[in-house]
Enzyme design. Sequence first.
Site, PDB file in Angstrom:
ATOM      1  CG  HIS A   7      42.066  43.163  50.383  1.00 43.80           C
ATOM      2  ND1 HIS A   7      41.549  42.076  50.557  1.00 43.80           N
ATOM      3  CD2 HIS A   7      43.266  43.313  49.739  1.00 43.80           C
ATOM      4  CE1 HIS A   7      42.573  41.204  50.002  1.00 43.80           C
ATOM      5  NE2 HIS A   7      43.536  41.808  49.594  1.00 43.80           N
ATOM      6  CG  ASP A  52      38.120  42.897  51.464  1.00 42.23           C
ATOM      7  OD1 ASP A  52      38.115  42.808  50.038  1.00 42.23           O
ATOM      8  OD2 ASP A  52      39.220  42.432  52.166  1.00 42.23           O
TER       9      ASP A  52
END
Length: 447
Positions: free
Chosen positions: A110, A113
């Site tokens: 993501h 992240d």
Amino acid sequence: MADTDRMTLKDPVFGDIAPIKFEGPDSENTLAYRYYNKDQMVLGKRMEDHLRMAVCYWHTFCWDGFDIFGAGTFDRPWQNSANDRSAADAKMAAAFEFFTKLGLPYYCFHDVDVTEASATPDELSSNFKRASDRLGTYQEETGVKLLWGTANLFSHPRYAAGGLTNPDPEVAACAVRQIRDCLEATHRLGGENYVLWGGREGYDTLLNTDLTRELENFGRFLSMVVEHKHKIGFKGKILIEPKPHEPMYHQYDFDTATIYGFLSRFGLLGEVHVNIEPNHATLSGHSFAHEVATAVSLDMMGSIDINSGNYQNGWDTDQFNLDVRDITLALVELLPSGGLDTGGFNFDAKVRRQSNDLADLFHGHIGGADALARALLAAADLIERGEINDLKEKRYSGWNGSLGKKMLAEGASLASIADQAASDSLNGKHSSGRQEYLENLVARSIK
């Protein structure tokens, strides 16, 4: 990128663990693959090319072991409480060290992240640009590739009521910006797919929800994603991940069949495919194999987030899937269609909260990889022997006969078929489905 600007692969986090190699079923080394032999030929293709395994960034490197009842239990060398740039950089270095030691070809992320904590959308856009440039450098250094990227449209408080389906257009615009940035970064990084996980695209109560507007907005914005994909020349697949609920009480992407109806409504069939997760399949009341078979039948198969749930619980536990039979049944449905092209098996799985040693990360992925390999070998054996296919062909052979063809011919009607059944005094008899025999074949193929 200067070495002074990042923790490099020369500063190992997992220095005590050697690269993971295939040693065969008789190996006593718990940090070795016993079944995953990437170069082994299976049905005319290398095992690595069938499975296309990926490590997920979020569970493996972002989660600190917290749950709703308690604080984090992990003390990872790359984490700090501020989640600042130094932590993000150390996390990325540790991630690529881990990827290379596992010897798996792909990873997934993501946007949030891979960045430090970002206070505003502007900060996130800037931080993500820097982070994605660094990902590109690590990919060049290690040869690890990106299976897919995705924007996190569920963690920030602004997305409490959804991203693309949010009642506030300002929030939806923030979601669109994140998707644009992440799709373009995925393209730059050579990603092979782009995922939209609609964790908050749904509702908790209809009392405050305009269902028609939310679905229409969702369809319109998804069409824009497809348009932008073609505009920038991204050749990968756009994927939606089915899930019935959690965190919302009801999610619009409930299961594969629901997504098919949604895509058909908005003219997106062939443009958007599914990213199937076994744990989500069971939450929706289906088996993993059912969701794969449905996706194959509807020409929607994209990729797989491989994990499993706990059948005692009604929520998403994201455990490593070691159920070889369950995976085998799914592969029996998948492989005859050609398998995964741009997709792969992403380990959307996490070690348990009590498993706080760094070695536990390796044990989880090794077990998951070996389970996939065993299932692939079992499914290949079943397909090559052909008994399942032969039984299916025999079971449905009547539809190739004169009556079956006549019933399905153009011009046939309810009345004409009923009249023929009466005139011929048809009195169909049941034939055994031989389920126990077939289940035994599956069990015998698992080694």
